[in-house]
Write a protein that holds these residues in place. Structure first.
Motif, PDB file in Angstrom:
ATOM      1  N   GLN A  85      -2.854 -29.485 -17.686  1.00 40.82           N
ATOM      2  CA  GLN A  85      -3.110 -30.637 -18.784  1.00 40.82           C
ATOM      3  C   GLN A  85      -3.081 -32.410 -18.253  1.00 40.82           C
ATOM      4  O   GLN A  85      -2.151 -31.873 -17.436  1.00 40.82           O
ATOM      5  CB  GLN A  85      -2.126 -29.784 -20.125  1.00 40.82           C
ATOM      6  N   THR A  86      -3.875 -33.150 -18.791  1.00 40.85           N
ATOM      7  CA  THR A  86      -3.403 -34.054 -18.633  1.00 40.85           C
ATOM      8  C   THR A  86      -3.590 -34.891 -19.583  1.00 40.85           C
ATOM      9  O   THR A  86      -4.781 -34.724 -20.667  1.00 40.85           O
ATOM     10  CB  THR A  86      -5.117 -35.033 -18.233  1.00 40.85           C
ATOM     11  N   SER A 126       1.030 -35.097 -16.844  1.00 36.23           N
ATOM     12  CA  SER A 126       0.272 -33.676 -16.276  1.00 36.23           C
ATOM     13  C   SER A 126       1.164 -32.506 -16.328  1.00 36.23           C
ATOM     14  O   SER A 126       2.255 -32.338 -16.460  1.00 36.23           O
ATOM     15  CB  SER A 126      -0.268 -33.420 -14.774  1.00 36.23           C
ATOM     16  N   ARG A 148     -16.994 -29.214 -22.095  1.00 33.37           N
ATOM     17  CA  ARG A 148     -18.547 -29.306 -21.327  1.00 33.37           C
ATOM     18  C   ARG A 148     -19.030 -30.404 -21.970  1.00 33.37           C
ATOM     19  O   ARG A 148     -20.279 -30.524 -21.277  1.00 33.37           O
ATOM     20  CB  ARG A 148     -19.167 -28.326 -20.519  1.00 33.37           C
ATOM     21  N   ASP A 167     -13.842 -24.829 -16.060  1.00 27.20           N
ATOM     22  CA  ASP A 167     -14.525 -25.845 -17.467  1.00 27.20           C
ATOM     23  C   ASP A 167     -13.017 -26.795 -17.670  1.00 27.20           C
ATOM     24  O   ASP A 167     -11.885 -26.558 -17.400  1.00 27.20           O
ATOM     25  CB  ASP A 167     -14.386 -24.785 -18.191  1.00 27.20           C
ATOM     26  N   SER A 168     -13.800 -27.859 -18.710  1.00 24.16           N
ATOM     27  CA  SER A 168     -12.804 -28.393 -18.936  1.00 24.16           C
ATOM     28  C   SER A 168     -12.751 -28.512 -20.289  1.00 24.16           C
ATOM     29  O   SER A 168     -14.377 -28.606 -21.043  1.00 24.16           O
ATOM     30  CB  SER A 168     -12.736 -29.989 -18.191  1.00 24.16           C
ATOM     31  N   ARG A 180     -11.590 -31.094 -24.381  1.00 23.97           N
ATOM     32  CA  ARG A 180     -11.325 -32.425 -24.510  1.00 23.97           C
ATOM     33  C   ARG A 180     -10.418 -31.776 -26.149  1.00 23.97           C
ATOM     34  O   ARG A 180     -11.182 -31.176 -26.944  1.00 23.97           O
ATOM     35  CB  ARG A 180     -11.906 -33.285 -23.971  1.00 23.97           C
ATOM     36  N   GLU A 227      -6.826 -33.655 -22.267  1.00 21.28           N
ATOM     37  CA  GLU A 227      -8.227 -32.853 -21.777  1.00 21.28           C
ATOM     38  C   GLU A 227      -7.459 -31.462 -20.703  1.00 21.28           C
ATOM     39  O   GLU A 227      -6.397 -31.562 -20.275  1.00 21.28           O
ATOM     40  CB  GLU A 227      -8.852 -33.459 -20.324  1.00 21.28           C
ATOM     41  N   GLN A 273      -7.428 -28.267 -18.135  1.00 21.42           N
ATOM     42  CA  GLN A 273      -8.961 -27.680 -17.047  1.00 21.42           C
ATOM     43  C   GLN A 273      -8.937 -25.801 -16.848  1.00 21.42           C
ATOM     44  O   GLN A 273      -6.993 -25.987 -16.644  1.00 21.42           O
ATOM     45  CB  GLN A 273      -8.589 -27.946 -15.663  1.00 21.42           C
TER      46      GLN A 273
END
Length: 292
Positions: free
Chosen positions: A16-17, A23, A78, A92-93, A95, A101, A103
C-alpha cells in the motif's frame, strides 16, 4: 519465528502507498479481505475518499485472487475503471479514492527453484527445427487464416474504425464529453455521497471559479446549453494541456508528457469520466522505465 517469517513472506500480499505517502504491506492470509475506512475492515485506510468497505480481495479455488468492487465505489485497475471484478496478476496496481494505491505481489517460493533449474537445463538440449514441429505448423496456419480474415474485414468495411489512440481527434472528443461527465457526477452524488467522494477529487476553489468539482457539487446550471457554457473554460484548458502532452509524447519527451497528462487529469479529476481515464492511461503509458 524465523520459519514463520519465511512462510508469511512467500504468501501473496498487497503493498500500500498512501494516503500521505505512507507505505504498508498486507499479507493476504485469509479467503476474503476487505479494504475501506471502516474500523471493521480487514485493511483499514484512513482516507475520507474511501467508502467504509470500498473493495474486497477474494482467493479463488485455484489459488488465484480477484478484486471485487463493492457497490458504486470507484476503483482504477491497470489504468482503467473496474466495473465489478477482475483477476489479479503479480505486479498489478489498483487505485482507490484519490491517492491510495495498492500493488499485488506474489513471491516465488524457494521450492520452485529446482523446477526453474530443470527447465533451464531442458532448454540446453537440442531441439527440432520449428518447421518440423507439427504444433508450430498448425499455429502458422491459424495465424495465416486470421490475417486473411482481418484483411478481408478491412477491405469490406472500407477501412473505417474507431480511433482509440492518443490523437488530436481523440482529445477533442474526450473534451466534448466533459459536460456529460459533470451531469453523471451529479447523479452519482444523489445516489451515494461516498461513491461521489471516492470518484471526484480536486478542489472547489474560490467562489465563482469554474472547476470540475465545483460544477459537480452545484445543482445549477442544469440546462445542457448553460452547463456546456459554464464548463467551457475546463473543456478548453483540457484540450490545450492534453494536446501539449501529446506533442511532448510524440517528440519522445515522456517525462514532460507524463507531467502534462497529470495536469490534464487534474482538470477533470473523476475516474468515472472517460476524459479522465484517457489522461490516466496516457500518463501510465509515458511513465519512464525504471533502470536496474
Amino acid at each position: 519465528m524465523a520459519f514463520l517469517s519465511f512462510f508469511r513472506g512467500n504468501k501473496p500480499s498487497l503493498l500500500q502507498t498512501g494516503p500521505g505517502g505512507q507505505s504498508r504491506s498486507h499479507v493476504l492470509d485469509r479467503p476474503e479481505m476487505s479494504i475501506g475506512r471502516a474500523a471493521n475492515a480487514d485493511i483499514v485506510v484512513d482516507d475520507p475518499f474511501l467508502a467504509p468497505i470500498h473493495a474486497r480481495i477474494e482467493r479463488q479455488s485455484d489459488g488465484g485472487f480477484i478484486i471485487r468492487r463493492m457497490g458504486l465505489n470507484p476503483i482504477m485497475l491497470r489504468g482503467e475503471a473496474l466495473l465489478q471484478t477482475a483477476s489479479l496478476k503479480s505486479g498489478d496496481s489498483f487505485r482507490l479514492g484519490k491517492d491510495v494505491e495498492f500493488q499485488f505481489v506474489v513471491k516465488a517460493a524457494a521450492k520452485d527453484a529446482p523446477k526453474k533449474e530443470a527447465a533451464k537445463a531442458s532448454d540446453d538440449k537440442p531441439k527440432k527445427s520449428l518447421l518440423k514441429q507439427p504444433a508450430f505448423l498448425a499455429g502458422m496456419g491459424v495465424a495465416y487464416l486470421a490475417i486473411v480474415g482481418i484483411i478481408g474485414y478491412v477491405i469490406l468495411s472500407g477501412g473505417s474504425g474507431a480511433e482509440t489512440g492518443p490523437t488530436a481527434e481523440r482529445i477533442n472528443a474526450e473534451a466534448a464529453r466533459i459536460p456529460t461527465c459533470i451531469k453523471n457526477a451529479r447523479r452519482m452524488r444523489q445516489v451515494s455521497e461516498q461513491s461521489f467522494n471516492g470518484a471526484v477529487g480536486g478542489r472547489v476553489g474560490r467562489e465563482g471559479d469554474a472547476t470540475y468539482a465545483a460544477l459537480s457539487l452545484a445543482a445549477e446550471p442544469s440546462e445542457d446549453a448553460a452547463l456546456a457554457k459554464a464548463a467551457e473554460p475546463i473543456v478548453e484548458a483540457y484540450k490545450r494541456t492534453a494536446l501539449a502532452a501529446l506533442a511532448s509524447e510524440n517528440r519522445g519527451n515522456n517525462t514532460l508528457a507524463q507531467s502534462l497528462y497529470q495536469q490534464t487529469y487534474d482538470l477533470v479529476p473523476d475516474i468515472n469520466c472517460s476524459a479522465a481515464r484517457f489522461a490516466l492511461q496516457r500518463r501510465a503509458a509515458t511513465k519512464p522505465i525504471a533502470r536496474r
